[in-house]
Motif scaffolding. Structure first.
Motif, short mmCIF file in Angstrom:
data_model
loop_
_atom_site.label_atom_id
_atom_site.label_comp_id
_atom_site.label_asym_id
_atom_site.label_seq_id
_atom_site.Cartn_x
_atom_site.Cartn_y
_atom_site.Cartn_z
N ASP A 1 -5.40 5.83 -0.14
CA ASP A 1 -4.94 4.51 -0.16
C ASP A 1 -4.58 4.09 -1.58
O ASP A 1 -5.72 4.10 -2.29
N ALA B 1 0.88 -1.14 -0.06
CA ALA B 1 0.08 0.06 0.06
C ALA B 1 0.85 1.29 -0.04
O ALA B 1 1.98 1.32 0.52
N ARG C 1 -0.03 5.72 0.70
CA ARG C 1 -1.00 6.62 1.22
C ARG C 1 -0.48 8.22 0.41
O ARG C 1 0.70 8.38 0.69
#
Ligand code: GTQ
Length: 345
Positions: A164, A115, A117
């Motif tokens: 995200d 991931a 952000r």
């Protein structure tokens, strides 16, 4: 060149029934679905999500669902080509808008997908990755590589919202996606690596004989530095957009295994016409205002908006104000698979 391929209807019903009973099907009627001529035929359609539309929905989620009931309080941006509820914006890229309210924590977990952000608004949020506390400020890119423990916290007094981006669809497709949970992590009492080991581009801690650098040495890329770098580049290059790759400061490689990130800048009134690329992308607007034609479809964007483009999309960007965007793409994955491609327009 093969001719028009045979259809299922041309085959006798008894033969079709026998094939079904045997658990097989003829390739040729389905061949072009999976091997179209010349270029892929994406299911994904361009998508656009304005922050004006998302923010009230996200704040309402904050009232309706406590973080304990959500684990992650996120609205998923669904590819219009797959329909609402699709957990992907393109074939390989998932994006979601996450809300954390003052004092809340999102519990520690780790998962196989990676991931990153992009911080949209709000002060005081932070992510802890493998014990390192990463402050989240507007425009920062913060990584949470696959397999690394991460939890989110909030020391400020206004809602914090971030975007995200995960390679989740790929892991789901591979039947490789799962998570593990743990108590909140102990935080090391020191600033993150962007403020210590990798404060200055081109400088890295001296190589120690016999030891290898960490795989993910820098997990936060502060926006203030990115913007300064773009502005300086813009003065000395005619290329538009001005574009910088986020790279691993130890080896220059992409920051995550499957997803890449670039920071883009265009001055007021400028246009850009990038080549056709085999990668798909999600653009997030950090600042500014403009329009992008995506395969003939007009997308108007301004600060905090997000839009997605399928593979080989013909893009024409036009900045109506000085604009900064972050582009999330899957070129690293395609390069690893050996088929990344660019075509002139
Ligand atoms: O913050 O760890 O949008 O695990 C989806 C899955 C965010 C997260 C998402 C996640 C997270």
């Amino acid at each position: 060149m093969s001719e028009q391929l045979g259809t299922l209807e041309e085959l006798p019903q008894d033969y079709r029934d026998d094939m079904t009973a045997a658990g097989v099907a003829p390739l040729w009627p389905m061949m072009r679905n999976v091997l179209p001529h010349g270029r892929p035929n994406p299911v994904s359609k361009p998508g656009v999500w304005t922050f004006d539309a998302l923010k009230p929905l996200l704040l309402r989620a904050g009232e309706l669902t406590p973080v304990e009931k959500a684990e992650r309080r996120v609205l998923v941006l669904s590819d219009p080509g797959r329909g609402t509820g699709a957990m992907q914006a393109t074939a390989s890229i998932y994006v979601g808008m996450q809300l954390l309210l003052p004092g809340e924590t999102a519990p520690a977990h780790k998962h196989t997908p990676s991931a990153a952000r992009i911080i949209v608004e709000g002060k005081g949020g932070f992510t802890v990755v493998d014990g390192e506390k990463l402050p989240m400020e507007d425009g920062d890119l913060v990584l949470t590589p696959g397999g690394e423990w991460h939890d989110h916290g909030h020391e400020g007094d206004e809602p914090v919202i971030w975007l995200d981006a995960l390679d989740l669809p790929l892991f789901v497709y591979l039947e490789g996606s799962y998570a593990e949970e743990a108590p909140l992590q102990a935080q090391r009492n020191r600033p993150d690596a962007s403020q210590v080991e990798y404060l200055s581009s081109g400088l890295a801690p001296t190589r120690k004989f016999g030891s290898t650098p960490r795989r993910y040495p820098m997990m936060r890329f502060p926006w203030s530095r990115t913007e300064a770098a773009l502005r300086q580049m813009a003065k000395y290059t005619d290329e538009r957009p001005v574009e910088l790759d986020y790279v691993n400061p130890e080896n220059g490689s992409d920051v995550l295994p499957t997803m890449g990130f670039t920071a883009m800048m265009m001055n007021k009134g400028e246009t850009a016409r990038p080549p056709l690329v085999s990668s798909s992308a999600v653009f997030h607007v950090i600042k500014g205002k403009g329009k992008t034609m995506v395969d003939g479809q007009l997308i108007e964007w301004s600060a905090k908006d997000t839009f997605s483009v399928p593979v080989f999309a013909a893009l024409d960007h036009h900045a109506e104000e000085e604009s900064f965007l972050i582009r999330v793409h899957d070129r690293p994955l395609q390069e690893k698979l050996g088929y990344y491609e660019e075509r002139a327009r």
